[in-house]
Scaffold this motif. Structure first.
Motif, PDB file in Angstrom:
ATOM      1  N   ASN A  52       0.825  -1.212   0.000  1.00 44.96           N
ATOM      2  CA  ASN A  52       0.000   0.000   0.000  1.00 44.96           C
ATOM      3  C   ASN A  52       0.856   1.256   0.000  1.00 44.96           C
ATOM      4  O   ASN A  52       0.521   2.251  -0.667  1.00 44.96           O
ATOM      5  N   ALA A  53       1.970   1.238   0.729  1.00 46.60           N
ATOM      6  CA  ALA A  53       2.886   2.392   0.710  1.00 46.60           C
ATOM      7  C   ALA A  53       3.452   2.592  -0.693  1.00 46.60           C
ATOM      8  O   ALA A  53       3.495   3.718  -1.205  1.00 46.60           O
ATOM      9  N   TYR A  54       3.865   1.497  -1.317  1.00 47.52           N
ATOM     10  CA  TYR A  54       4.404   1.572  -2.688  1.00 47.52           C
ATOM     11  C   TYR A  54       3.387   2.169  -3.659  1.00 47.52           C
ATOM     12  O   TYR A  54       3.739   2.991  -4.511  1.00 47.52           O
ATOM     13  N   LEU A  90       7.532   6.665   0.961  1.00 46.16           N
ATOM     14  CA  LEU A  90       8.847   6.089   1.251  1.00 46.16           C
ATOM     15  C   LEU A  90       9.029   5.825   2.739  1.00 46.16           C
ATOM     16  O   LEU A  90       9.642   4.817   3.128  1.00 46.16           O
ATOM     17  N   PHE A  91       8.492   6.700   3.574  1.00 47.00           N
ATOM     18  CA  PHE A  91       8.639   6.475   5.008  1.00 47.00           C
ATOM     19  C   PHE A  91       7.616   5.475   5.531  1.00 47.00           C
ATOM     20  O   PHE A  91       7.700   5.039   6.677  1.00 47.00           O
ATOM     21  N   GLY A  92       6.680   5.078   4.680  1.00 52.85           N
ATOM     22  CA  GLY A  92       5.827   3.931   4.978  1.00 52.85           C
ATOM     23  C   GLY A  92       6.542   2.625   4.722  1.00 52.85           C
ATOM     24  O   GLY A  92       6.010   1.546   5.028  1.00 52.85           O
ATOM     25  N   PHE A 166       9.615  -4.250  -1.823  1.00 51.64           N
ATOM     26  CA  PHE A 166       8.889  -3.031  -2.170  1.00 51.64           C
ATOM     27  C   PHE A 166       9.762  -1.782  -2.068  1.00 51.64           C
ATOM     28  O   PHE A 166       9.510  -0.790  -2.760  1.00 51.64           O
ATOM     29  N   GLN A 167      10.809  -1.814  -1.250  1.00 49.17           N
ATOM     30  CA  GLN A 167      11.782  -0.729  -1.291  1.00 49.17           C
ATOM     31  C   GLN A 167      12.461  -0.672  -2.666  1.00 49.17           C
ATOM     32  O   GLN A 167      12.602   0.402  -3.264  1.00 49.17           O
ATOM     33  N   PHE A 168      12.887  -1.839  -3.136  1.00 47.72           N
ATOM     34  CA  PHE A 168      13.506  -1.916  -4.460  1.00 47.72           C
ATOM     35  C   PHE A 168      12.539  -1.440  -5.537  1.00 47.72           C
ATOM     36  O   PHE A 168      12.897  -0.647  -6.410  1.00 47.72           O
ATOM     37  N   GLU A 169      11.295  -1.906  -5.480  1.00 45.67           N
ATOM     38  CA  GLU A 169      10.297  -1.513  -6.474  1.00 45.67           C
ATOM     39  C   GLU A 169      10.023  -0.013  -6.433  1.00 45.67           C
ATOM     40  O   GLU A 169       9.828   0.626  -7.475  1.00 45.67           O
ATOM     41  N   ALA A 170       9.992   0.560  -5.233  1.00 47.39           N
ATOM     42  CA  ALA A 170       9.759   1.996  -5.097  1.00 47.39           C
ATOM     43  C   ALA A 170      10.863   2.794  -5.779  1.00 47.39           C
ATOM     44  O   ALA A 170      10.603   3.760  -6.512  1.00 47.39           O
ATOM     45  N   LEU A 171      12.102   2.390  -5.580  1.00 45.70           N
ATOM     46  CA  LEU A 171      13.230   3.089  -6.207  1.00 45.70           C
ATOM     47  C   LEU A 171      13.239   2.865  -7.721  1.00 45.70           C
ATOM     48  O   LEU A 171      13.460   3.803  -8.495  1.00 45.70           O
ATOM     49  N   GLN A 172      12.969   1.643  -8.131  1.00 50.52           N
ATOM     50  CA  GLN A 172      12.964   1.320  -9.557  1.00 50.52           C
ATOM     51  C   GLN A 172      11.821   2.014 -10.312  1.00 50.52           C
ATOM     52  O   GLN A 172      11.920   2.203 -11.532  1.00 50.52           O
ATOM     53  N   LYS A 173      10.779   2.381  -9.616  1.00 53.73           N
ATOM     54  CA  LYS A 173       9.680   3.107 -10.264  1.00 53.73           C
ATOM     55  C   LYS A 173      10.214   4.355 -10.958  1.00 53.73           C
ATOM     56  O   LYS A 173       9.712   4.755 -12.020  1.00 53.73           O
TER      57      LYS A 173
END
Length: 215
Positions: A52-54, A90-92, A166-173
């Motif tokens: 959900n954060a992503y 990101l802070f989620g 999901f950290q990786f996915e967030a950055l890769q977005k």
């Protein structure tokens, strides 16, 4: 988008990329099965929270990205409203361990300054251009992103944690580094590969194993 839809789409992209490089050194059937099995570890309150954060990250096109410096940066001029959305998303995804990152001026001062480790290991690495690399225990993918600056052919990060996925996915977005891939697998799943990679990076993992030699 449903969480399973995103993960299955990424898994298919990974399988296609691996097959393009080499079919003979890959047990594709077994890998596909293990990727499907890995979905079960995402179906819990934490997995839902991180997904959900992503999904709260706005669709934006960066002006530029930087992966060759201590802080990996996504640069661009955006509104305060969108900056606030990026910050909250990101802070989620805390805690952030490997880093640091700066995403549209949202600073992520991670628990570990992984640039210090990179500065120590980089001189010992072979030339990365055109290489097939696996980073076992990759976390958010910081070291993979540093590798991307040297134009490897393919980099696979492996870590079973939904948070790191999901950290990786967030950055890769926003980074959109097409040679980078992430598989939510464990060290013992690596038997699906047979001398597939030119370089294996494994940091902060072996001392967690019952038998480092077997690992």
């Amino acid at each position: 988008m449903h969480m399973d839809t995103l993960i299955k789409k990424n898994n298919q992209r990974l399988l296609e990329a691996l097959s393009r490089v080499s079919e003979k050194q890959l047990n594709k059937t077994q890998l596909s099965a293990r990727l499907i099995e890995s979905l079960t570890q995402f179906h819990n309150p934490n997995g839902d929270k991180f997904f959900n954060a992503y999904t709260q990250l706005p669709d934006l096109k960066p002006k530029s990205i930087t992966v060759s410096e201590d802080t990996i940066k996504v640069l661009g001029d955006i509104s305060k409203e969108k900056t606030s959305k990026i910050h909250d998303a990101l802070f989620g995804l805390c805690p952030w361990r490997k880093g640091p990152f700066s995403v549209f001026d949202v600073e992520i001062d991670t628990e570990w300054h992984s640039n210090l480790k990179w500065d120590r290991i980089a001189p010992a690495l072979p030339k990365l251009s055109g290489r097939r690399i696996i980073d076992i225990g990759c976390g958010s993918g910081y070291h993979m992103m540093r590798m991307a600056s040297e134009n490897p052919a393919f980099v696979l990060g492996v870590d079973p944690s939904p948070l790191y996925y999901f950290q990786f996915e967030a950055l890769q977005k926003y980074l959109q580094l097409t040679m980078l891939h992430f598989a939510p697998l464990k060290l013992e799943d690596m038997t699906v590969f047979s001398h597939y990679f030119d370089l294996v990076v494994c940091m902060g993992v072996l001392y967690h194993q019952k038998s480092p030699l077997i690992a």
